[in-house]
Write a protein that holds these residues in place. Structure first.
Motif, short mmCIF file in Angstrom:
data_model
loop_
_atom_site.label_atom_id
_atom_site.label_comp_id
_atom_site.label_asym_id
_atom_site.label_seq_id
_atom_site.Cartn_x
_atom_site.Cartn_y
_atom_site.Cartn_z
N ILE A 35 0.85 -1.18 0.00
CA ILE A 35 0.00 0.00 0.00
C ILE A 35 0.89 1.24 0.00
O ILE A 35 1.94 1.25 0.63
CB ILE A 35 -0.96 0.00 1.21
CG1 ILE A 35 -1.96 1.13 1.12
CG2 ILE A 35 -0.20 0.04 2.52
CD1 ILE A 35 -3.07 1.03 2.13
N ALA A 36 0.48 2.25 -0.74
CA ALA A 36 1.23 3.51 -0.80
C ALA A 36 0.53 4.53 0.08
O ALA A 36 -0.68 4.75 -0.03
CB ALA A 36 1.30 4.02 -2.23
N LEU A 37 1.27 5.15 0.97
CA LEU A 37 0.75 6.16 1.87
C LEU A 37 1.38 7.50 1.52
O LEU A 37 2.57 7.56 1.23
CB LEU A 37 1.07 5.81 3.32
CG LEU A 37 0.59 4.44 3.80
CD1 LEU A 37 1.17 4.14 5.18
CD2 LEU A 37 -0.91 4.39 3.84
N ALA A 38 0.58 8.55 1.54
CA ALA A 38 1.10 9.89 1.22
C ALA A 38 0.41 10.92 2.10
O ALA A 38 -0.78 10.83 2.36
CB ALA A 38 0.85 10.22 -0.25
N ARG A 62 5.29 6.97 1.59
CA ARG A 62 5.85 5.72 2.10
C ARG A 62 5.07 4.55 1.54
O ARG A 62 3.87 4.62 1.37
CB ARG A 62 5.76 5.71 3.62
CG ARG A 62 6.41 4.52 4.26
CD ARG A 62 6.35 4.64 5.75
NE ARG A 62 5.60 3.50 6.25
CZ ARG A 62 5.44 3.21 7.51
NH1 ARG A 62 5.91 4.01 8.42
NH2 ARG A 62 4.77 2.16 7.87
N ARG A 63 5.77 3.46 1.26
CA ARG A 63 5.14 2.24 0.81
C ARG A 63 5.32 1.21 1.92
O ARG A 63 6.38 1.11 2.52
CB ARG A 63 5.75 1.75 -0.48
CG ARG A 63 5.59 2.76 -1.62
CD ARG A 63 6.21 2.29 -2.90
NE ARG A 63 5.39 1.40 -3.70
CZ ARG A 63 4.28 1.75 -4.35
NH1 ARG A 63 3.83 2.96 -4.24
NH2 ARG A 63 3.63 0.88 -5.08
#
Length: 98
Positions: free
Chosen positions: A73-76, A84-85
Motif C-alpha cells: 500500500i502507498a501512503l502519502a 511511504r510504501r
C-alpha cells in the motif's frame, strides 16, 4: 555479603536465548513469524501429521504478514511531500503483528 541460593539455570529467564534470533528481517524480534521461520523445518518433522488445515493456514498467514504475499500500500501525506510504501498485514487473529 549476600548469598545467591538460586541455581544459574533458574536465575536466567527462558526468553534470554531468543535475543539471538535473526531471520533476515529488518531487526531482531520476538514475533511469531521469526520464530516460525527459524523452527518450521523442525516443527514439520515432528508435528506435520498432527497439525490441522486451519493451523497450517494460520502459520502461512503469520509467515506472510507484512510481506509481498499480501500486497503493498502507498501512503502519502496531503500536507507535505512525505510518501511511504508498506506491506499489508494478514489480519489473522493469532498474528501478533496485526
Amino acid at each position: 555479603m549476600s548469598l545467591n541460593m538460586t541455581p544459574a539455570s533458574l536465575s536466567t529467564p527462558w526468553w534470554i536465548g531468543l535475543t539471538s534470533l535473526w531471520t533476515g528481517r529488518k531487526s531482531m524480534s520476538y514475533e511469531l513469524a521469526s520464530i516460525y521461520e527459524r523452527y518450521l523445518p523442525r516443527f514439520k518433522q515432528r508435528y506435520s501429521r498432527a497439525t490441522s488445515q486451519d493451523e497450517w493456514s494460520a502459520i502461512n498467514a503469520i509467515l506472510g504478514c507484512r510481506t509481498p504475499q499480501y500486497g503493498e500500500i502507498a501512503l502519502a501525506c496531503d500536507d507535505c511531500p512525505y510518501q511511504r510504501r508498506t506491506y499489508c498485514s494478514c489480519g489473522h487473529r493469532a498474528c501478533n503483528q496485526c
